[in-house]
Design a protein around this motif. Structure first.
Motif, PDB file in Angstrom:
ATOM      1  N   ALA A  82      -3.217 -17.033 -12.301  1.00  0.00           N
ATOM      2  CA  ALA A  82      -4.503 -16.367 -12.153  1.00  0.00           C
ATOM      3  C   ALA A  82      -5.155 -16.122 -13.514  1.00  0.00           C
ATOM      4  N   CYS A  83      -4.354 -15.689 -14.486  1.00  0.00           N
ATOM      5  CA  CYS A  83      -4.880 -15.451 -15.835  1.00  0.00           C
ATOM      6  C   CYS A  83      -5.275 -16.755 -16.512  1.00  0.00           C
ATOM      7  N   LEU A  84      -4.530 -17.815 -16.247  1.00  0.00           N
ATOM      8  CA  LEU A  84      -4.896 -19.129 -16.788  1.00  0.00           C
ATOM      9  C   LEU A  84      -6.245 -19.579 -16.235  1.00  0.00           C
ATOM     10  N   SER A  85      -6.491 -19.295 -14.961  1.00  0.00           N
ATOM     11  CA  SER A  85      -7.805 -19.624 -14.387  1.00  0.00           C
ATOM     12  C   SER A  85      -8.907 -18.808 -15.051  1.00  0.00           C
ATOM     13  N   ASN A  86      -8.576 -17.602 -15.523  1.00  0.00           N
ATOM     14  CA  ASN A  86      -9.549 -16.809 -16.270  1.00  0.00           C
ATOM     15  C   ASN A  86      -9.945 -17.503 -17.571  1.00  0.00           C
ATOM     16  N   ALA A  87      -8.970 -18.155 -18.219  1.00  0.00           N
ATOM     17  CA  ALA A  87      -9.254 -18.879 -19.463  1.00  0.00           C
ATOM     18  C   ALA A  87     -10.252 -20.001 -19.208  1.00  0.00           C
ATOM     19  N   PHE A  88     -10.026 -20.788 -18.161  1.00  0.00           N
ATOM     20  CA  PHE A  88     -10.974 -21.839 -17.798  1.00  0.00           C
ATOM     21  C   PHE A  88     -12.344 -21.229 -17.515  1.00  0.00           C
ATOM     22  N   GLY A  89     -12.347 -20.149 -16.744  1.00  0.00           N
ATOM     23  CA  GLY A  89     -13.604 -19.535 -16.346  1.00  0.00           C
ATOM     24  C   GLY A  89     -14.397 -19.023 -17.535  1.00  0.00           C
ATOM     25  N   HIS A  90     -13.725 -18.406 -18.506  1.00  0.00           N
ATOM     26  CA  HIS A  90     -14.439 -17.841 -19.658  1.00  0.00           C
ATOM     27  C   HIS A  90     -15.107 -18.940 -20.473  1.00  0.00           C
ATOM     28  N   VAL A  91     -14.385 -20.015 -20.751  1.00  0.00           N
ATOM     29  CA  VAL A  91     -14.934 -21.092 -21.574  1.00  0.00           C
ATOM     30  C   VAL A  91     -16.119 -21.758 -20.879  1.00  0.00           C
ATOM     31  N   ILE A  92     -15.957 -22.086 -19.604  1.00  0.00           N
ATOM     32  CA  ILE A  92     -17.044 -22.754 -18.883  1.00  0.00           C
ATOM     33  C   ILE A  92     -18.250 -21.836 -18.768  1.00  0.00           C
ATOM     34  N   TYR A  93     -18.018 -20.584 -18.410  1.00  0.00           N
ATOM     35  CA  TYR A  93     -19.116 -19.650 -18.195  1.00  0.00           C
ATOM     36  C   TYR A  93     -19.891 -19.381 -19.489  1.00  0.00           C
ATOM     37  N   MET A  94     -19.191 -19.159 -20.601  1.00  0.00           N
ATOM     38  CA  MET A  94     -19.876 -18.889 -21.864  1.00  0.00           C
ATOM     39  C   MET A  94     -20.730 -20.084 -22.289  1.00  0.00           C
ATOM     40  N   ASP A  95     -20.220 -21.284 -22.074  1.00  0.00           N
ATOM     41  CA  ASP A  95     -21.010 -22.473 -22.395  1.00  0.00           C
ATOM     42  C   ASP A  95     -22.245 -22.557 -21.494  1.00  0.00           C
ATOM     43  N   MET A  96     -22.089 -22.176 -20.236  1.00  0.00           N
ATOM     44  CA  MET A  96     -23.223 -22.217 -19.305  1.00  0.00           C
ATOM     45  C   MET A  96     -24.322 -21.242 -19.712  1.00  0.00           C
ATOM     46  N   ILE A  97     -23.942 -20.090 -20.271  1.00  0.00           N
ATOM     47  CA  ILE A  97     -24.961 -19.143 -20.728  1.00  0.00           C
ATOM     48  C   ILE A  97     -25.854 -19.806 -21.775  1.00  0.00           C
ATOM     49  N   GLY A  98     -25.240 -20.490 -22.746  1.00  0.00           N
ATOM     50  CA  GLY A  98     -26.016 -21.167 -23.778  1.00  0.00           C
ATOM     51  C   GLY A  98     -26.878 -22.283 -23.229  1.00  0.00           C
ATOM     52  N   ARG A  99     -26.456 -22.903 -22.130  1.00  0.00           N
ATOM     53  CA  ARG A  99     -27.207 -23.996 -21.530  1.00  0.00           C
ATOM     54  C   ARG A  99     -28.327 -23.521 -20.614  1.00  0.00           C
ATOM     55  N   LEU A 100     -28.162 -22.328 -20.018  1.00  0.00           N
ATOM     56  CA  LEU A 100     -29.084 -21.897 -18.948  1.00  0.00           C
ATOM     57  C   LEU A 100     -29.924 -20.681 -19.293  1.00  0.00           C
ATOM     58  N   ILE A 101     -29.520 -19.896 -20.286  1.00  0.00           N
ATOM     59  CA  ILE A 101     -30.237 -18.665 -20.636  1.00  0.00           C
ATOM     60  C   ILE A 101     -30.841 -18.825 -22.032  1.00  0.00           C
ATOM     61  N   PRO A 102     -32.150 -18.592 -22.221  1.00  0.00           N
ATOM     62  CA  PRO A 102     -32.752 -18.704 -23.553  1.00  0.00           C
ATOM     63  C   PRO A 102     -32.097 -17.766 -24.551  1.00  0.00           C
ATOM     64  N   SER A 103     -32.006 -18.208 -25.810  1.00  0.00           N
ATOM     65  CA  SER A 103     -31.340 -17.403 -26.824  1.00  0.00           C
ATOM     66  C   SER A 103     -32.001 -16.047 -27.003  1.00  0.00           C
ATOM     67  N   LYS A 104     -33.313 -15.970 -26.789  1.00  0.00           N
ATOM     68  CA  LYS A 104     -34.013 -14.695 -26.964  1.00  0.00           C
ATOM     69  C   LYS A 104     -33.688 -13.702 -25.845  1.00  0.00           C
ATOM     70  N   TRP A 105     -33.024 -14.173 -24.796  1.00  0.00           N
ATOM     71  CA  TRP A 105     -32.617 -13.282 -23.696  1.00  0.00           C
ATOM     72  C   TRP A 105     -31.111 -13.062 -23.651  1.00  0.00           C
ATOM     73  N   THR A 106     -30.350 -13.748 -24.488  1.00  0.00           N
ATOM     74  CA  THR A 106     -28.896 -13.762 -24.329  1.00  0.00           C
ATOM     75  C   THR A 106     -28.290 -12.371 -24.401  1.00  0.00           C
ATOM     76  N   GLY A 107     -28.682 -11.569 -25.411  1.00  0.00           N
ATOM     77  CA  GLY A 107     -28.145 -10.224 -25.538  1.00  0.00           C
ATOM     78  C   GLY A 107     -28.487  -9.354 -24.349  1.00  0.00           C
ATOM     79  N   SER A 108     -29.748  -9.421 -23.903  1.00  0.00           N
ATOM     80  CA  SER A 108     -30.167  -8.639 -22.740  1.00  0.00           C
ATOM     81  C   SER A 108     -29.431  -9.086 -21.487  1.00  0.00           C
ATOM     82  N   TYR A 109     -29.198 -10.395 -21.370  1.00  0.00           N
ATOM     83  CA  TYR A 109     -28.476 -10.916 -20.207  1.00  0.00           C
ATOM     84  C   TYR A 109     -27.062 -10.347 -20.153  1.00  0.00           C
ATOM     85  N   ILE A 110     -26.333 -10.448 -21.271  1.00  0.00           N
ATOM     86  CA  ILE A 110     -24.968  -9.937 -21.299  1.00  0.00           C
ATOM     87  C   ILE A 110     -24.955  -8.422 -21.109  1.00  0.00           C
TER      88      ILE A 110
END
Length: 461
Positions: free
Chosen positions: A139-167
């Motif tokens: 389960a924790c290993l799946s968290n590792a996959f999830g964190h890497v994929i999700y963080m990359d998706m933020i950079g691909r889908l959320i504008p940098s000027k909104w990133t802090g507000s999004y998080i």
């Protein structure tokens, strides 16, 4: 043959160009991600390694070693493999298909963990306890996959000027939902149901929230974006990460800041023991329980409110300023905790199980500063990594530092040794030194425009 070539970061191009064809869906993806984040925050509390799973393991085994093993597995299997994971993902132009596959795998792992809880609570033996830890590791290993994929998706889908507000918005709304869930769902279940049904129901509901959270984010809208030419071997990813450390000044400073953060974070686990000893709550269980309840509420409240605030600050002025304040609070929090027991009780408010006086009030203020520091560092740190990364190597840029610093998650064991040998005051003094390291790393970072990262001249095949 290794060829050196400059890699673009967000600072090199217009923020809208970073998202490309994904920019028209930015607002939709922002709302979808925030909604998913609320369920993610709630799910984390159902499987909280220190509060829920550690309590379950101790109730079954009465073993402090196995209780510590829960936290060690959680950190080691979530952070350690991230660079290896990222190396196999970056050659794909889209992350959503990878996230959909992960949704099935991760949800299955957590529902399987429910089975592990049932077996361990109904048929306690070395075999069932071992099986529980094996499943939890997956389960924790799946968290590792999830964190890497999700963080990359933020950079691909959320504008940098909104990133802090999004998080920050995710953390704020998720924190409110988690507090309400703790009061109205988790605590009544643990208090009113007997073992094994209480933990079995808690784990089942947590698995449901994991599936809901990930299913919501699967609804994001993603067009193909930049990608690496091919998969990387782990040694190539390590070599690339070391090159980034060599050439990227702010990346090196953030590594120093992260080391200081890990040292400072050790103090959080000892706030209740130190407070119970120094403030006079150690004499009875009821007093310790009262102190623990108040402190958990203060910590959650400060982190919840701080998430939204630090995200806005990072977007407006850059990640560096939030990291600086985070380091400053990491210095002030343990020093204030050391000061609190030495203050006179200028006022007293009677509580069931204890007294609210000036020392306790100042001690809670120290804990609130610790919560603000943690949230400032996490929100601004995530934003810094997302915004500053080379576009096609974002996952490795994030995963490298997490893998490199993963051994620091064992520092609580060293903290326990220091506390037992030289006392809590020595430990809190060391924690303050960690805050100084964190502050120094943040101050050494070069300021840059708030919606931009720092150019990275990395290497690639």
């Amino acid at each position: 043959m290794v060829k050196k070539k400059p890699q673009k970061s967000i600072s090199d191009i217009d923020p809208d160009e970073v998202l490309g064809n994904n920019f028209p869906n930015a607002r939709y993806n922002f709302r979808t991600g925030v909604t998913a984040g609320v369920f993610a925050a709630v799910a984390r509390d159902f499987f909280h390694p220190q509060l829920i799973l550690a309590g379950l393991v101790y109730a079954i085994t009465k073993s402090p070693v196995l209780v510590a093993l829960v936290t060690i597995i959680n950190k080691a299997f979530t952070m350690g493999p991230q660079l290896l994971v990222s190396s196999f993902l970056e050659h794909s132009p889209r992350r959503r298909p990878q996230f959909i596959i992960l949704t099935f795998a991760r949800s299955s792992a957590y529902f399987l963990l429910v089975v592990g809880v049932w077996l361990m609570t109904n048929h306690e033996s070395n075999l069932t306890i071992t099986l529980f830890f094996v499943i939890y590791s997956f389960a924790c290993l799946s968290n590792a996959f999830g964190h890497v994929i999700y963080m990359d998706m933020i950079g691909r889908l959320i504008p940098s000027k909104w990133t802090g507000s999004y998080i920050g918005t995710r953390n704020f709304l998720g924190g409110i939902a988690a507090i309400a869930t703790g009061f109205f769902i988790i605590q009544p279940i643990l208090g009113n149901l007997q073992l094994p049904w209480n933990y079995l129901l808690i784990s089942f509901l947590g698995a449901v929230f994991v599936a809901v959270d990930m299913s919501i984010w699967c609804q994001c809208r993603e067009k193909p974006g930049v990608k690496a030419d091919e998969k990387s071997r782990f040694r190539d990813s390590m070599r690339r990460g070391l090159e980034w450390l060599k050439k990227d000044h702010n990346y090196r400073c953030y590594l120093l800041q992260r080391i200081g953060f890990r040292i400072s974070f050790v103090g959080l686990a000892f706030f209740i023991p130190y407070g119970s000893e120094e403030l006079g709550y150690e004499s009875e269980v009821g007093g310790i329980a009262l102190l623990g309840g108040i402190m958990v509420a203060v910590l959650k409240l400060s982190r919840t409110c701080g998430g939204l605030f630090w995200g806005k600050i990072a977007d407006a002025f850059g990640s560096r300023i939030s990291l600086v304040f985070g380091g400053l609070f990491f210095v002030l929090a343990p020093l204030t905790a050391l000061l609190a027991p030495r203050l006179p009780p200028l006022f007293e408010i009677q509580l069931s199980g204890g007294v609210m006086d000036l020392p306790l009030t100042v001690y809670l203020l120290a804990l609130a500063m610790m919560g603000l520091a943690i949230q400032a560092t996490m929100v601004a740190g995530q934003r810094f990594l997302i915004v500053s990364a080379p576009l096609h190597r974002r996952a490795s840029y994030i995963g490298f530092l997490n893998t490199l610093t993963s051994p620091l998650t064992l520092l609580p064991l060293l903290g326990a040794f220091i506390a037992s040998e030289w006392g809590m005051q020595a430990l809190f003094a060391l924690v303050a030194c960690g805050g100084l390291i964190s502050l120094a790393g943040a101050l050494a970072m070069k300021p840059y425009p708030p919606q931009q990262g720092v150019p990275v001249n990395g290497v690639d095949e």
